[in-house]
Enzyme design. Structure first.
Site, mmCIF file in Angstrom:
data_model
loop_
_atom_site.group_PDB
_atom_site.id
_atom_site.type_symbol
_atom_site.label_atom_id
_atom_site.label_comp_id
_atom_site.label_asym_id
_atom_site.label_seq_id
_atom_site.Cartn_x
_atom_site.Cartn_y
_atom_site.Cartn_z
ATOM 1 N N GLU A 150 -5.932 8.464 -7.571
ATOM 2 C CA GLU A 150 -7.192 8.747 -6.884
ATOM 3 C C GLU A 150 -7.021 9.920 -5.931
ATOM 4 O O GLU A 150 -6.172 9.884 -5.032
ATOM 5 C CB GLU A 150 -7.674 7.525 -6.101
ATOM 6 C CG GLU A 150 -8.972 7.773 -5.344
ATOM 7 C CD GLU A 150 -9.329 6.655 -4.384
ATOM 8 O OE1 GLU A 150 -10.315 6.823 -3.638
ATOM 9 O OE2 GLU A 150 -8.620 5.639 -4.366
ATOM 10 N N HIS A 178 0.857 -1.191 0.000
ATOM 11 C CA HIS A 178 0.000 0.000 0.000
ATOM 12 C C HIS A 178 0.889 1.234 0.000
ATOM 13 O O HIS A 178 1.690 1.440 0.916
ATOM 14 C CB HIS A 178 -0.897 0.003 1.235
ATOM 15 C CG HIS A 178 -1.775 1.211 1.335
ATOM 16 N ND1 HIS A 178 -2.724 1.530 0.392
ATOM 17 C CD2 HIS A 178 -1.822 2.190 2.271
ATOM 18 C CE1 HIS A 178 -3.334 2.648 0.741
ATOM 19 N NE2 HIS A 178 -2.804 3.061 1.878
ATOM 20 N N ARG A 192 16.209 14.694 13.284
ATOM 21 C CA ARG A 192 16.427 16.070 12.836
ATOM 22 C C ARG A 192 17.757 16.261 12.137
ATOM 23 O O ARG A 192 17.922 17.189 11.354
ATOM 24 C CB ARG A 192 16.337 17.030 14.034
ATOM 25 C CG ARG A 192 14.989 17.003 14.728
ATOM 26 C CD ARG A 192 14.891 18.060 15.799
ATOM 27 N NE ARG A 192 15.001 19.394 15.243
ATOM 28 C CZ ARG A 192 14.924 20.516 15.977
ATOM 29 N NH1 ARG A 192 14.753 20.420 17.295
ATOM 30 N NH2 ARG A 192 15.031 21.691 15.412
ATOM 31 N N GLY A 251 2.223 5.321 4.228
ATOM 32 C CA GLY A 251 1.534 6.021 5.315
ATOM 33 C C GLY A 251 0.100 5.555 5.408
ATOM 34 O O GLY A 251 -0.416 4.864 4.520
ATOM 35 N N ASP A 252 -0.575 5.954 6.492
ATOM 36 C CA ASP A 252 -1.967 5.558 6.689
ATOM 37 C C ASP A 252 -2.868 6.173 5.624
ATOM 38 O O ASP A 252 -2.538 7.195 5.019
ATOM 39 C CB ASP A 252 -2.447 5.978 8.080
ATOM 40 C CG ASP A 252 -1.710 5.246 9.197
ATOM 41 O OD1 ASP A 252 -1.236 4.116 8.940
ATOM 42 O OD2 ASP A 252 -1.604 5.807 10.308
ATOM 43 N N SER A 253 -4.012 5.556 5.401
ATOM 44 C CA SER A 253 -4.983 6.086 4.452
ATOM 45 C C SER A 253 -5.416 7.495 4.884
ATOM 46 O O SER A 253 -5.668 7.745 6.070
ATOM 47 C CB SER A 253 -6.207 5.176 4.374
ATOM 48 O OG SER A 253 -5.855 3.908 3.850
ATOM 49 N N GLY A 254 -5.488 8.403 3.911
ATOM 50 C CA GLY A 254 -5.917 9.761 4.184
ATOM 51 C C GLY A 254 -4.824 10.693 4.644
ATOM 52 O O GLY A 254 -5.081 11.868 4.919
ATOM 53 N N VAL A 255 -3.574 10.220 4.725
ATOM 54 C CA VAL A 255 -2.487 11.073 5.209
ATOM 55 C C VAL A 255 -2.013 12.046 4.133
ATOM 56 O O VAL A 255 -1.310 13.020 4.438
ATOM 57 C CB VAL A 255 -1.317 10.204 5.730
ATOM 58 C CG1 VAL A 255 -0.489 9.643 4.579
ATOM 59 C CG2 VAL A 255 -0.433 10.986 6.705
ATOM 60 N N GLY A 256 -2.358 11.792 2.870
ATOM 61 C CA GLY A 256 -1.994 12.726 1.803
ATOM 62 C C GLY A 256 -1.008 12.199 0.781
ATOM 63 O O GLY A 256 -0.362 12.981 0.086
ATOM 64 N N LYS A 257 -0.921 10.887 0.645
ATOM 65 C CA LYS A 257 0.057 10.307 -0.284
ATOM 66 C C LYS A 257 -0.271 10.658 -1.742
ATOM 67 O O LYS A 257 0.604 11.090 -2.496
ATOM 68 C CB LYS A 257 0.096 8.774 -0.112
ATOM 69 C CG LYS A 257 0.519 8.308 1.266
ATOM 70 C CD LYS A 257 0.645 6.806 1.331
ATOM 71 C CE LYS A 257 -0.681 6.092 1.119
ATOM 72 N NZ LYS A 257 -1.671 6.402 2.176
ATOM 73 N N ASP A 316 -1.764 3.902 -4.817
ATOM 74 C CA ASP A 316 -2.566 3.050 -3.939
ATOM 75 C C ASP A 316 -1.965 1.655 -3.751
ATOM 76 O O ASP A 316 -1.651 1.262 -2.633
ATOM 77 C CB ASP A 316 -4.005 2.935 -4.447
ATOM 78 C CG ASP A 316 -4.899 2.242 -3.423
ATOM 79 O OD1 ASP A 316 -4.837 2.621 -2.246
ATOM 80 O OD2 ASP A 316 -5.635 1.316 -3.803
#
Length: 312
Positions: free
Chosen positions: A204, A140, A245, A155-161, A179
């Protein structure tokens, strides 16, 4: 993982010529990436004959065949032409022995030719077959080519990938997959990622839906596949989460048998993720060329400490 590819696919992708059996190409299957160069077989030794492999004949094999009698060579070729043998390939634009043509016609095995040298066509066929027959893993994420560096954004779904990938495409970089990324190991150090056929060139975006990147931005905005060299993991920022950092915390992620460098980037309102990931790719490329900004910072810091110590 595909169990086999057709000889027709091999001819198309390696750009081979068909000497005999044009109507047989779709029915002949190749199930292994190993290529056989029948040397001992020409002497009559068939105890360990790998009949399921493509049989590649070059200058050495054809020259040896010319010194054999017609009956002996025909007998050998008939033994080499097994029902499971996918095809014969003749390199360096050589003429196939007449005995091979006769035996191949009797068994219905295609004979292919090429202008390429034996070493070159062997390498090309092996690379293609390994890529097609290799075990695949579906991940994913979004795969983008940034300045020639294959960057897998996770990254998690909806994080902005996907939104980040769209911005990267607008900045001139190339999308490989959104996706779902199909990944396979090409060799001990190389992972290759590509899009599933159903998602090729598509992106998407929540609120818009599916967009065709090639249609909107042109053929230069997409690639069919690329090596995965860097993983960028997007994480929602929280006050208690500590992120690297200075670049001293080297992190990797193992996919199949390959360790891929990985960096984690906090996602927070106002951050331009596309520019940050672009900079991460450029920094990775600089490191691979021998320049490490973290080491330069450490050297500058040590010089400053030494200078201040001498002034006391």
């Amino acid at each position: 993982m595909a169990e086999s590819v057709t000889v027709a696919d091999l001819v198309k992708n390696i750009r081979l010529d068909v000497i005999y059996g044009d109507d047989l190409l779709d029915s002949r299957k190749v199930s292994t990436s190993d290529i056989s160069r029948p040397g001992l077989e020409l002497t009559g030794y068939f105890n360990y004959y790998p009949a399921k492999r493509i049989q590649l004949l070059g200058i050495t094999e054809t020259s040896f065949a010319k010194g054999m009698s017609h009956d002996d060579l025909l007998s050998v070729m008939r033994q080499m032409c097994q029902p499971e043998t996918p095809a014969f390939v003749i390199s360096t634009q050589l003429e196939p022995p007449e005995e091979l043509l006769q035996a191949a016609k009797e068994t219905g095995i295609p004979i292919l030719g090429t202008k390429m040298t034996t070493s070159r066509v062997l390498s090309n066929m092996t690379n293609y077959l390994e890529g097609q027959l290799a075990e695949r893993q579906s991940l994913h994420g979004v795969l983008v080519d940034i300045y020639g560096v294959g960057v897998l954004i996770t990254g998690d779904s909806g994080v902005g990938k996907s939104e980040t990938a769209l911005e990267l495409v607008k900045r001139g970089h190339r999308l490989i997959a959104d996706d779902r990324v199909e990944v396979y190991q090409q060799d001990e150090q190389t992972l290759v990622g590509e899009a599933p056929a159903i998602l090729s060139h598509l992106l998407e975006i929540r609120g818009i839906g599916i967009i065709d990147v090639m249609n909107l931005f042109g053929a230069g905005a997409v690639r069919s596949d690329t090596d995965i060299e860097l993983i960028v993991h997007l994480e929602a920022w929280t006050p208690d989460k500590k992120f690297d950092r200075l670049g001293n915390d080297a992190e990797t992620q193992k996919i199949f048998d390959v360790e891929i460098p990985k960096i984690s980037i906090p996602v927070k309102t106002g951050r331009n993720l596309a520019i940050i990931i672009e900079a991460a790719a450029m920094n990775f490329r600089a490191r691979s060329m021998g320049y490490d900004a973290t080491k330069v910072f450490d050297q500058n810091l040590n010089r400053l400490i030494k200078k201040n110590s001498n002034q006391k």
